[in-house]
Write an enzyme that holds these catalytic residues in place. Structure first.
Site, PDB file in Angstrom:
ATOM      1  N   CYS A 256      57.989 163.535  67.965  1.00  0.00           N
ATOM      2  CA  CYS A 256      58.762 164.450  68.792  1.00  0.00           C
ATOM      3  C   CYS A 256      58.621 164.038  70.261  1.00  0.00           C
ATOM      4  O   CYS A 256      57.573 163.585  70.694  1.00  0.00           O
ATOM      5  CB  CYS A 256      58.333 165.909  68.668  1.00  0.00           C
TER       6      CYS A 256
ATOM      7  N   ARG B  65      60.597 158.537  69.281  1.00  0.00           N
ATOM      8  CA  ARG B  65      59.480 159.374  68.838  1.00  0.00           C
ATOM      9  C   ARG B  65      59.880 160.316  67.692  1.00  0.00           C
ATOM     10  O   ARG B  65      59.033 161.028  67.145  1.00  0.00           O
ATOM     11  CB  ARG B  65      58.977 160.238  70.012  1.00  0.00           C
TER      12      ARG B  65
ATOM     13  N   TRP C 253      60.867 165.040  65.109  1.00  0.00           N
ATOM     14  CA  TRP C 253      60.471 164.374  63.860  1.00  0.00           C
ATOM     15  C   TRP C 253      59.823 165.482  63.034  1.00  0.00           C
ATOM     16  O   TRP C 253      58.744 165.956  63.361  1.00  0.00           O
ATOM     17  CB  TRP C 253      59.484 163.250  64.150  1.00  0.00           C
TER      18      TRP C 253
ATOM     19  N   ASN D 162      55.573 169.682  70.812  1.00  0.00           N
ATOM     20  CA  ASN D 162      55.227 168.478  70.055  1.00  0.00           C
ATOM     21  C   ASN D 162      53.794 168.667  69.581  1.00  0.00           C
ATOM     22  O   ASN D 162      52.908 168.921  70.379  1.00  0.00           O
ATOM     23  CB  ASN D 162      55.355 167.262  71.002  1.00  0.00           C
ATOM     24  N   GLY D 163      53.572 168.574  68.272  1.00  0.00           N
ATOM     25  CA  GLY D 163      52.224 168.779  67.718  1.00  0.00           C
ATOM     26  C   GLY D 163      52.317 169.683  66.500  1.00  0.00           C
ATOM     27  O   GLY D 163      53.408 169.879  65.947  1.00  0.00           O
TER      28      GLY D 163
ATOM     29  N   GLU E  16      51.522 142.080  57.547  1.00  0.00           N
ATOM     30  CA  GLU E  16      52.362 142.477  58.682  1.00  0.00           C
ATOM     31  C   GLU E  16      53.826 142.095  58.428  1.00  0.00           C
ATOM     32  O   GLU E  16      54.740 142.881  58.727  1.00  0.00           O
ATOM     33  CB  GLU E  16      51.812 141.844  59.972  1.00  0.00           C
TER      34      GLU E  16
ATOM     35  N   LYS F  68      56.870 144.743  58.311  1.00  0.00           N
ATOM     36  CA  LYS F  68      58.080 144.638  59.155  1.00  0.00           C
ATOM     37  C   LYS F  68      59.323 144.726  58.287  1.00  0.00           C
ATOM     38  O   LYS F  68      60.264 145.430  58.606  1.00  0.00           O
ATOM     39  CB  LYS F  68      58.118 143.311  59.922  1.00  0.00           C
TER      40      LYS F  68
ATOM     41  N   GLU G 126      59.850 148.341  56.728  1.00  0.00           N
ATOM     42  CA  GLU G 126      60.183 149.450  57.628  1.00  0.00           C
ATOM     43  C   GLU G 126      61.581 149.341  58.229  1.00  0.00           C
ATOM     44  O   GLU G 126      62.219 150.354  58.457  1.00  0.00           O
ATOM     45  CB  GLU G 126      59.114 149.665  58.704  1.00  0.00           C
TER      46      GLU G 126
ATOM     47  N   HIS H 240      45.965 137.791  39.795  1.00  0.00           N
ATOM     48  CA  HIS H 240      45.285 138.943  39.197  1.00  0.00           C
ATOM     49  C   HIS H 240      46.231 140.126  38.998  1.00  0.00           C
ATOM     50  O   HIS H 240      45.780 141.253  38.898  1.00  0.00           O
ATOM     51  CB  HIS H 240      44.095 139.360  40.072  1.00  0.00           C
TER      52      HIS H 240
ATOM     53  N   LYS I 138      57.863 156.482  66.476  1.00  0.00           N
ATOM     54  CA  LYS I 138      57.076 155.441  67.137  1.00  0.00           C
ATOM     55  C   LYS I 138      55.605 155.816  67.255  1.00  0.00           C
ATOM     56  O   LYS I 138      54.738 155.008  66.980  1.00  0.00           O
ATOM     57  CB  LYS I 138      57.674 155.165  68.515  1.00  0.00           C
TER      58      LYS I 138
HETATM   59  C1  F6R Z   1      54.776 149.324  62.509  1.00  0.00           C
HETATM   60  C2  F6R Z   1      54.280 150.265  63.482  1.00  0.00           C
HETATM   61  C3  F6R Z   1      53.227 151.231  63.061  1.00  0.00           C
HETATM   62  C4  F6R Z   1      52.179 151.372  64.181  1.00  0.00           C
HETATM   63  C5  F6R Z   1      51.176 152.483  63.824  1.00  0.00           C
HETATM   64  C6  F6R Z   1      50.085 152.614  64.856  1.00  0.00           C
HETATM   65  O1  F6R Z   1      55.721 148.464  63.064  1.00  0.00           O
HETATM   66  O2  F6R Z   1      54.702 150.286  64.598  1.00  0.00           O
HETATM   67  O3  F6R Z   1      52.634 150.863  61.858  1.00  0.00           O
HETATM   68  O4  F6R Z   1      51.517 150.164  64.345  1.00  0.00           O
HETATM   69  O5  F6R Z   1      51.859 153.696  63.717  1.00  0.00           O
HETATM   70  O6  F6R Z   1      50.601 152.925  66.111  1.00  0.00           O
HETATM   71  P1  F6R Z   1      49.767 152.699  67.426  1.00  0.00           P
HETATM   72  O7  F6R Z   1      49.538 151.223  67.550  1.00  0.00           O
HETATM   73  O8  F6R Z   1      50.617 153.244  68.515  1.00  0.00           O
HETATM   74  O9  F6R Z   1      48.484 153.433  67.253  1.00  0.00           O
END
Ligand code: F6R
Length: 609
Positions: free
Chosen positions: A2, A27, A74, A100-101, A482, A486, A489, A505, A604
């Protein structure tokens, strides 16, 4: 999760609110709303969907007024709907609240408030705030908000406007970020810095347990007892352009391309040009303190956790320190065995991730030393840790993390070398060579980026896949994780990352002609073994996309497709290898028509547990 934006000043608030919310959309983007005050009345507009939907609605019926608050959501409590969108109001529609929270005791409060005759229109936790403030209001909005806070449990960044106090925004913070921007005869309120960078670079960070009253004349900050607090004004050095797309189709692509310069900025000032000595200004630990460390624990979530996995390899290799990597949400609740000789390194782009913050609190409570590797200056985790090393990547707005990851790897590499030197595990000349390797990385990354078109073509061949595997050994394994993250997501293709040796395995059963398998096969100790894994995949009809080191022509005879990265030391190959996988995921998502910068269900910064 949010985003909140607010404006009070001499101009119409609405354009600022919309512009600010658009910047905060990363966000959360399942619904949005705004409220202003004009002529002693609250005006409010909100709806489910992206901010563009709200804009369309406002185009039909604009709001006016020089004071306003806005919210992009969100959903946590209550599905995305018009009713559950913020702002929320009291029974008489005299005030409006954005939040937000999570209010953890909202259900019991809602029962009590309903019993006293309050009518609820939404299924959110936030609406109880509006009704509590309504009950607590006795002529002073600040006191009403303060009294309300005393009754709620949980996390909040909230902003409130009231027709009874029409020249004020009252805000409060506990656990979720809130920043006040100081302009010329106007004030801004935002969940992050980039959203107001265009208007001001002078900001006040609200701390947990602080409230503020924003009026056209200025801002006053108070503690929970109502005592005024003198706050410092911070000057933000980020360039406003950095929060714009700068000609790229998406923030994700822009941020992928920013990586060479972001790494240059991460290194700048931390490596002395002649001696190649490493120096972190922000790190308050002395060499003696560093020598007392006998164990390192990385803690993080998501992509940042993958950076921690690489950190484990690097700290063991360069500093010979026992190192573990913990998901923050697991670490914080598991009674971890740590003490004053443990260094807990929290990795976080946003500095606001609720679990990572909880892990830092837990580590500090147990007496461990804590360092945050963080991108957002002044963020909560940066301020709550004993020390902070900023990644200097500039604002990362695309929801999928790219430049934050490679700059995290840069900091971790330098930190591991620093510990290695202090502990006399690596010699001065070894360190000098390894630092030189790092200095060359930005130029090598530029070369990787030149391959974008070729990677896009390969993405064009695989974009219809429904499943995929990513395999790697050693430092290639976290990059497999990773790369898979990517892809899933941004493109919604199911992707699994695995240590290549584990394939036999179980996952090998998945391989058939429809299964693309991305294999990290860059030069290093495990190269031959990885070649063996490629053979195993090919023998079962799988399609292999290899990430290999330039000059490895032989691999092209085994793999269906090869993405090359320049040669570097094995410890830095993961950093280079991450980038073609980011580009690959980006173009696959684009071909599938996905919303690259705002993938479904994601936000985010994850400020709830
Ligand atoms: C993936 C992504 C998330 C963040 C995770 C941690 O692309 O962005 O997996 O890495 O939510 O976020 P931070 O680094 O802000 O603590």
């Amino acid at each position: 999760m949010c985003g909140i934006f607010g404006y009070i000043g001499r101009k119409e608030a609405l354009p600022f609110l919309i512009e600010g919310l658009k910047k905060l959309e990363y966000r959360g983007y399942d619904s949005a709303g705004v409220a202003t005050i004009k002529g002693g009345k609250i005006q409010l507009s909100k709806c489910v969907g992206k901010i563009s939907f709200l804009e369309d609605k406002l185009a039909q019926k604009p709001l006016t007024g020089k004071i306003g608050i806005g919210h992009t959501r969100w959903a946590t409590h209550g599905q995305p709907s018009d009713e559950n969108s913020h702002p929320h109001q009291d029974c008489k529609s005299e005030l409006a609240v954005v939040h937000n929270g999570i209010i953890e005791n909202y259900q019991e409060l809602k029962i009590q408030l309903s019993g006293r005759g309050h009518r609820f229109l939404s299924s959110t936790d936030t609406e109880v705030l509006a009704h509590l403030i309504e009950e607590n209001y006795q002529g002073d909005l600040l006191s009403a908000v303060r009294k309300t806070i005393e009754t709620v449990r949980g996390t909040y960044a909230m902003a409130v406007i009231s027709k009874s106090d029409p020249k004020k925004i009252v805000v409060a913070r506990s656990g979720s970020p809130l920043i006040i921007g100081l302009g010329e005869n106007e004030l801004f309120l935002s969940s992050d810095i980039p959203a107001m960078l265009k208007y001001t670079s002078r900001v006040i960070y609200l701390e947990n347990g602080e409230l503020a009253v924003m009026t056209p004349g200025g801002v006053k900050v108070f503690d929970l007892k109502g005592k005024e607090i003198a706050k410092e004004i911070d000057l933000i050095s980020w360039d406003p352009e950095s929060a714009e797309k700068g000609g790229y189709a998406h923030f994700m692509l822009k941020e992928i391309h920013e990586q060479p310069n972001a790494i240059r900025k991460t290194i700048a000032g931390r490596i002395q040009p002649d001696s190649h000595k490493i120096h972190f200004d922000e790190l308050t630990m002395t060499k003696e303190e560093m020598r007392t460390i006998n164990r390192v624990v990385f803690t993080a979530c998501g992509t940042s956790w993958h950076a921690g996995l690489i950190g484990e390899y690097l700290f063991e290799q360069f500093a010979r320190l026992p190192t573990e990597v913990e998901y923050a949400a697991e670490f914080r609740y598991r009674h971890p065995i740590i003490d004053k000789n443990t260094l807990v390194i929290a990795i976080t782009q946003s500095g606001e991730t609720a679990d990572t913050l909880g892990a830092v609190w837990e580590a500090r409570a147990q007496g461990a030393k804590t360092i945050a590797i963080c991108n957002v200056v002044g963020s909560t985790i940066a301020r709550e840790s004993d020390g902070v090393i900023y990644t200097n990547a500039g604002p990362e707005i695309g929801v999928a993390s790219t430049k934050a990851f490679t700059t995290q790897l840069t900091v971790i590499y330098l930190l591991a070398l620093l510990f290695g030197k202090v502990r006399e595990i690596i010699s001065e000349s070894e360190a000098t060579k390894l630092i030189q390797d790092l200095i060359e990385i930005p130029d090598k990354l530029e070369k990787v980026l030149l391959g974008e078109e070729g990677i896009a073509k390969i993405a064009g061949k695989f974009y219809q896949a429904t499943n995929s595997l990513y395999l790697g050994r050693g430092k290639g394994f976290p990059i497999a994780l990773e790369g898979a993250l990517k892809l899933k997501e941004v493109s919604y293709i199911h992707a699994e990352g695995y240590p290549a040796a584990e394939m036999k395995h179980g996952p090998i059963a998945l391989i058939d002609k429809n299964m693309p398998v991305v294999i990290l096969a860059f030069a290093g100790r495990r190269y031959e073994k990885v070649l063996g894994n490629i053979e195993e995949v090919k023998a079962r009809g799988g399609q292999v996309i290899a990430i290999a080191t330039e000059g490895d022509d032989a691999i092209a005879r085994q793999a269906d497709e090869v993405l090359y990265i320049p040669n570097t030391t094995e410890a830095l190959s993961p950093l280079l290898a991450a980038v073609p996988l980011q580009i690959f995921a980006y173009y696959i998502a684009l071909k599938r028509g996905c919303h690259v910068d705002q993938p479904r269900n994601l936000a985010k910064s994850v400020t709830v547990e």
